[in-house]
Scaffold this motif. Structure first.
Motif, short mmCIF file in Angstrom:
data_model
loop_
_atom_site.label_atom_id
_atom_site.label_comp_id
_atom_site.label_asym_id
_atom_site.label_seq_id
_atom_site.Cartn_x
_atom_site.Cartn_y
_atom_site.Cartn_z
N GLY A 116 21.06 51.19 36.74
CA GLY A 116 19.68 51.66 36.77
C GLY A 116 18.90 50.91 37.83
O GLY A 116 19.30 50.80 38.97
N LYS A 117 17.76 50.34 37.44
CA LYS A 117 16.93 49.59 38.37
C LYS A 117 17.38 48.14 38.51
O LYS A 117 16.88 47.41 39.37
N ASN A 118 18.31 47.73 37.65
CA ASN A 118 18.79 46.35 37.68
C ASN A 118 20.23 46.29 38.16
O ASN A 118 20.85 47.30 38.49
N LEU A 119 20.76 45.07 38.21
CA LEU A 119 22.12 44.84 38.63
C LEU A 119 22.85 44.04 37.55
O LEU A 119 22.29 43.11 36.98
N VAL A 120 24.09 44.42 37.26
CA VAL A 120 24.96 43.57 36.45
C VAL A 120 25.47 42.46 37.36
O VAL A 120 25.96 42.72 38.45
N ALA A 121 25.34 41.22 36.93
CA ALA A 121 25.82 40.08 37.71
C ALA A 121 27.10 39.55 37.08
O ALA A 121 27.10 39.07 35.95
N TYR A 122 28.21 39.66 37.81
CA TYR A 122 29.47 39.09 37.35
C TYR A 122 29.49 37.63 37.81
O TYR A 122 29.86 37.34 38.94
N ASP A 123 29.06 36.74 36.94
CA ASP A 123 28.95 35.34 37.36
C ASP A 123 30.27 34.60 37.13
O ASP A 123 31.32 35.21 36.94
N ASP A 124 30.23 33.27 37.14
CA ASP A 124 31.46 32.48 37.02
C ASP A 124 32.08 32.53 35.63
O ASP A 124 33.18 32.02 35.43
N SER A 125 31.40 33.17 34.66
CA SER A 125 31.98 33.31 33.33
C SER A 125 32.76 34.62 33.18
O SER A 125 33.37 34.86 32.14
N LYS A 126 32.73 35.46 34.20
CA LYS A 126 33.43 36.74 34.18
C LYS A 126 34.73 36.64 34.99
O LYS A 126 34.89 35.76 35.83
N LEU A 127 35.65 37.56 34.75
CA LEU A 127 36.95 37.52 35.43
C LEU A 127 36.78 37.52 36.95
O LEU A 127 37.40 36.70 37.64
N ALA A 128 35.96 38.42 37.47
CA ALA A 128 35.78 38.49 38.93
C ALA A 128 35.23 37.18 39.48
O ALA A 128 35.65 36.71 40.54
N GLY A 129 34.27 36.59 38.75
CA GLY A 129 33.71 35.31 39.19
C GLY A 129 34.73 34.19 39.11
O GLY A 129 34.77 33.32 39.98
N ASP A 130 35.56 34.22 38.07
CA ASP A 130 36.61 33.20 37.93
C ASP A 130 37.62 33.31 39.07
O ASP A 130 38.05 32.29 39.62
N ILE A 131 37.98 34.53 39.45
CA ILE A 131 38.92 34.72 40.57
C ILE A 131 38.33 34.15 41.85
O ILE A 131 39.01 33.40 42.58
N CYS A 132 37.08 34.47 42.14
CA CYS A 132 36.44 33.97 43.36
C CYS A 132 36.36 32.44 43.34
O CYS A 132 36.54 31.79 44.38
N THR A 133 36.10 31.87 42.18
CA THR A 133 36.06 30.41 42.06
C THR A 133 37.43 29.81 42.36
O THR A 133 37.54 28.80 43.07
N ARG A 134 38.50 30.43 41.84
CA ARG A 134 39.86 29.95 42.12
C ARG A 134 40.19 30.05 43.61
O ARG A 134 41.01 29.29 44.13
N LEU A 135 39.53 30.99 44.28
CA LEU A 135 39.75 31.19 45.71
C LEU A 135 38.88 30.28 46.56
O LEU A 135 38.79 30.44 47.77
N GLY A 136 38.24 29.32 45.91
CA GLY A 136 37.48 28.31 46.66
C GLY A 136 36.02 28.61 46.88
O GLY A 136 35.33 27.87 47.59
N ALA A 137 35.51 29.67 46.27
CA ALA A 137 34.10 30.03 46.45
C ALA A 137 33.25 29.39 45.34
O ALA A 137 33.75 28.95 44.32
#
Length: 226
Positions: A116-137
């Protein structure tokens, strides 16, 4: 079974399955009732632990939980060796990325999806965020499941992944790049907006490996061609 079938409690009961494999969101009163409902009828259920709703923070998701789900599928279908190979390949990809980026500054990465007018934020507690963290981000923690454009402007990440459920992820990223209010973002100015399909970021199972490679390539386009 046939396409177009209405998936409700009565239909599934009529099919008399031995096992139901699904995300957590299916087992609600408005969906297929609880897992207890099926277990009491001698119908087993198997759920991925990472399958929170994208906007919820019921528990921390992780790459390890995705490995666990794949290993479980291997046990159920007597394909343990194949499941082990899939997991080992993903682990090797993460290890390879980590070795290549050693000593580099951590890029700030955010993963968002239009709601809608907002955004879902996949932060470091979500799978996508965890993957990016493992990749050094560095993936900022979000106090809320949904955020506004102001949150993005305040964080000003180096890379933004735009998640798309159905349709063309690249078209979603292109639309995002052209939002007037976001033109000051580093990620927009440096053309570091990447579209990514939902099935690489949420309940991804055997597609997790492709998701890891996609994220690595978008975060480090100068280093990786994987």
């Amino acid at each position: 079974f046939e396409s177009g079938i209405i998936l409700n409690t009565e239909t599934v009961l009529a099919l008399a399955p031995d096992l139901i494999i699904s995300g957590q969101s299916l087992f609600t009163n408005k969906g297929l009732k609880s897992t207890e409902f099926w277990n009491q009828r001698n119908i087993h259920t198997f759920l991925p632990e990472n399958a929170n709703s994208p906007a919820l923070r019921n528990h921390r998701e992780s790459l390890e939980l995705e490995y666990k789900f794949i290993a479980g599928l291997g046990m159920i279908f007597n394909k343990e060796e194949q499941a082990g190979k899939i997991i080992a390949e993903m682990q090797e990809t993460v290890k390879d990325v980590q070795s290549r980026i050693r000593g580099r500054r951590k890029p700030k990465v955010m993963i968002v999806e239009g709601l809608g007018k907002n955004l879902v934020a996949y932060d470091d507690s979500k799978l996508a965020g965890d993957i990016c963290t493992r990749l050094g981000a560095y993936v900022p923690s979000s106090p809320f499941g949904t955020v506004g454009l102001e949150y993005l402007l305040a964080e000003d990440p180096d890379v933004i992944f735009v998640v798309k459920s159905g349709g063309d992820p690249e078209a979603a990223a292109e639309y995002f790049k052209n939002i007037p209010a976001l033109q000051s973002l580093k990620a927009v100015r440096n053309n570091r907006i990447c579209g990514i399909a939902l099935n690489y970021t949420y309940n991804s199972a055997i597609k997790t490996g492709s998701g890891i490679k996609k994220m690595a390539k978008c975060i480090y386009p100068d280093l990786f061609d994987i």
